[in-house]
Design an enzyme around this catalytic site. Structure first.
Site, PDB file in Angstrom:
ATOM      1  N   TYR A 105       1.494  -1.718  -4.633  1.00 24.88           N
ATOM      2  CA  TYR A 105       1.047  -0.981  -3.448  1.00 24.88           C
ATOM      3  C   TYR A 105       1.883   0.274  -3.203  1.00 24.88           C
ATOM      4  O   TYR A 105       3.104   0.269  -3.395  1.00 24.88           O
ATOM      5  CB  TYR A 105       1.192  -1.870  -2.211  1.00 24.88           C
ATOM      6  CG  TYR A 105      -0.046  -2.650  -1.811  1.00 24.88           C
ATOM      7  CD1 TYR A 105      -1.325  -2.188  -2.065  1.00 24.88           C
ATOM      8  CD2 TYR A 105       0.088  -3.860  -1.139  1.00 24.88           C
ATOM      9  CE1 TYR A 105      -2.434  -2.909  -1.674  1.00 24.88           C
ATOM     10  CE2 TYR A 105      -1.031  -4.588  -0.738  1.00 24.88           C
ATOM     11  CZ  TYR A 105      -2.275  -4.106  -1.011  1.00 24.88           C
ATOM     12  OH  TYR A 105      -3.377  -4.815  -0.625  1.00 24.88           O
ATOM     13  N   GLU A 106       1.200   1.323  -2.716  1.00 24.66           N
ATOM     14  CA  GLU A 106       1.859   2.573  -2.296  1.00 24.66           C
ATOM     15  C   GLU A 106       2.768   3.163  -3.376  1.00 24.66           C
ATOM     16  O   GLU A 106       3.803   3.746  -3.086  1.00 24.66           O
ATOM     17  CB  GLU A 106       2.662   2.352  -1.004  1.00 24.66           C
ATOM     18  CG  GLU A 106       1.833   2.003   0.204  1.00 24.66           C
ATOM     19  CD  GLU A 106       0.867   3.121   0.608  1.00 24.66           C
ATOM     20  OE1 GLU A 106       1.093   4.284   0.222  1.00 24.66           O
ATOM     21  OE2 GLU A 106      -0.114   2.821   1.315  1.00 24.66           O
ATOM     22  N   GLY A 107       2.362   3.023  -4.603  1.00 25.73           N
ATOM     23  CA  GLY A 107       3.147   3.547  -5.724  1.00 25.73           C
ATOM     24  C   GLY A 107       3.964   2.451  -6.372  1.00 25.73           C
ATOM     25  O   GLY A 107       4.751   1.763  -5.720  1.00 25.73           O
TER      26      GLY A 107
END
Length: 597
Positions: free
Chosen positions: A438-440
């Site tokens: 998630y989120e990178g």
């Protein structure tokens, strides 16, 4: 199976000693947020997490979300829980007061968010995505868009999503193909987005999608991406819901974990095109999205903390209850439980020490966010923001990386029972697996850390942080010299970790970009290990001082000292190995040809 009890005592300690709660509450704008109010908020959140969200966590895992012809139905109990969540005002707690939020400091909302994530991570993702959309619209939307969408989103009647990823693009945002064409005062959007968390569901009356797309005259690459707000149902001038927009949930993904959260494939513009409105300036969509990135990455790192604590609580209770085998040192006891086995105790101590260190790092960063936002001194605000920028990839990458091992140890402590789904131990491990993505991904966080945060000022921010940590080590060493062998041992371990971090930082600043990238993830792990070790050392020193004053909370404070010492002896000892991997590991990482893999 569904038991969860937020560790309020530990949370308050971390808020005060690591997050600097007293200083945060003293800032302008926080005058009405008292210690008593904070404790009351945590206690009420604890009850909601334990009594409402935790009991439906396993149901969300086993039932999951169900898709039928574009309609997504959530697991039993989720709609009722969400209604109570919003009616109690929890959804808008971190948001500004202008549109109905409560305007709580980031540090306070961070502790509450940890409870939502630990009790029911799949459920908590809906609020997290909504808050991200709220933040983007707040900072970059026109006044008309803010007035139209924010009150209902903050209240929770409408939820929000972030539509970024596409099948052919993945993390390469330059490859986005979704189109937006001007049509009067709005745009017509067409394209497909994947991995859209809570992209479709039955808990709220409307879903507000933020969509990255390209205008016809967009320059190539990430500089040609614009951001649009695209509601599931169009909103009339009086705020009521109008006709259905031209967008549909084409399917939902079948995943390793977080089954209670719908991960949607969203199709925009199968007919005339989904109607959307520009957020911010044309071709500046990525900058608008990055407005909410620090909070989003802090919150995903917090997922690592939360799911690890939930796994620890479950493993601890099992170890206290499970009677099996003979226990060394407790021979003859007919009811000896497995918590007496040294290796079970080792795993539990590893879990406990890492969770407390992760929480310390997350709360410390949240407190710095509050300083960056609201401190009266501009230079203090800037210094805090620089520190936040440096720490965010570490919080996100290191805390989630740790969660994989901690939740796996939770299964291991259960033994064969942990491999059986009915015990619930495996759900935490499966749910944790997404957090490093998630989120990178961890690799993206590590590249951000070395490529932007470390090098942008020639390492000045990292060197200043190391100097601060070194000064605390000297204070700890002096305290240890006063016949406190435990503090002295902790000081020695942190000091050794700081040397390793300094050497690895200096090497990366001088290395070629490719060699540096090969050591980026080990360096991120080194940063997390050492910085969190410094914070646990500070906690041990605070505990020691309070014990010397005759603090009545002796059992908790003694445990704090022992846990910090365990971290020093079992986790910080890995700093040298991580440094050596950074310094000498690139040649083998990059040594093979593609065909040799």
């Amino acid at each position: 199976m569904n038991f969860y009890s937020p560790p309020l005592h530990e949370m308050l300690f971390a808020m005060k000693e690591h997050g600097g709660l007293d200083a945060v509450l003293a800032q302008v704008g926080n005058e009405e947020v008292t210690d008593d109010l904070v404790e009351a908020i945590l206690e009420e959140a604890s009850r909601f997490a334990s009594d409402v969200l935790a009991p439906i966590n396993a149901r969300g895992d086993t039932q999951g979300c169900r898709w039928n012809n574009g309609v997504v139905t959530t697991a039993d109990g989720f709609r009722h829980a969400y209604s109570g969540f919003c009616d109690s005002g929890w959804n808008g707690m971190p948001s500004g007061t202008e549109f109905g939020g409560q305007g709580m400091p980031t540090l306070v909302s961070t502790a509450v968010l940890e409870m939502w994530k630990a009790s029911n991570m799949a459920f908590s993702l809906c609020q997290m995505l909504t808050l991200g959309a709220v933040e983007a619209i707040t900072h970059h939307g026109s006044e008309e868009l803010r007035q139209r969408y924010l009150p209902a989103m903050i209240e929770g009647r409408w939820t929000g999503t972030m539509n970024i990823t596409e099948p052919q693009a993945g993390s390469d945002l330059a490859a986005i193909r979704t189109k937006a064409i001007r049509d009067g005062d709005h745009y017509r959007i067409s394209g497909t987005k994947i991995f859209i968390t809570w992209g479709e569901h039955d808990m709220a009356e409307n879903i507000i999608h933020l969509v990255l797309a390209r205008l016809p005259d967009a320059p190539p690459g990430v500089k040609g991406i614009s951001l649009f707000v695209c509601p599931k149902f169009l909103v009339n001038a009086d705020g009521s819901l109008g006709e259905r927009n031209d967008l549909v949930c084409a399917s939902i993904e079948h995943k390793i974990g977080i089954h209670g959260s719908a991960t949607a494939v969203m199709s925009f513009g199968e007919g005339p095109g989904a109607i959307g409105w520009l957020v911010g300036e044309p071709h500046k969509g990525l900058a608008c999205m990055f407005t909410m990135m620090n909070h989003a990455r802090l919150n995903v790192g917090l997922e690592g903390v939360a799911i690890s604590d939930r796994a620890y609580q479950k493993a601890r209770q099992f170890a206290l209850d499970r009677v099996q085998g003979k226990t060394l040192g407790r021979e003859g006891a007919s009811n000896a439980t497995i918590i007496g086995h040294p290796d079970v105790r080792r795993m539990l101590m590893d879990m406990k020490a890492r969770v407390e260190a992760m929480r310390a790092l997350a709360y410390y960063t949240a407190g710095q966010m509050d300083r960056a936002h609201g401190h009266e001194d501009p230079s203090t605000r800037q210094k805090a923001q620089t520190l936040v920028d440096l720490l965010i990839p570490v919080v996100k990458g290191w805390c989630t990386d740790n969660a994989l091992g901690i939740t796996s140890d939770g299964v291991q402590i259960h033994g064969g029972m942990g491999f059986i789904e009915e015990t619930g131990a495996s759900q935490h491990m499966r749910d944790a697996r997404i957090t490093t993505i998630y989120e990178g991904t961890t690799g993206i966080q590590a590249n951000d850390l070395i490529g932007r945060k470390l090098t942008r000022d020639g390492g000045a921010a990292m060197k200043e942080l190391i100097a601060t940590m070194q000064a605390d080590v000297e204070s700890l060493r002096a305290a240890g010299a006063a016949e406190d062998a435990m503090l002295e041992g902790i000081a020695l371990a942190v000091g050794n970790g700081l040397r390793a971090l300094t050497e690895a930082s200096d090497w990366l600043l001088a290395a070629s970009p490719r060699d540096a990238a090969a050591g980026a993830v080990p360096y991120l792990r080194l940063c997390g290990t050492v910085i969190a070790g410094w914070l646990t050392a500070r906690a041990a020193q605070v505990a020691t001082l309070r014990l010397a004053r005759g603090d009545a909370d002796a059992a908790f404070l003694n445990a704090k000292r022992i846990t910090a010492h365990h971290y020093a002896m079992h986790v910080l000892t890995g700093a040298d190995a991580l440094r050596d991997t950074v310094l000498h590991g690139a040649s083998t990482t990059l040594g093979l040809t593609d065909a040799q893999f």
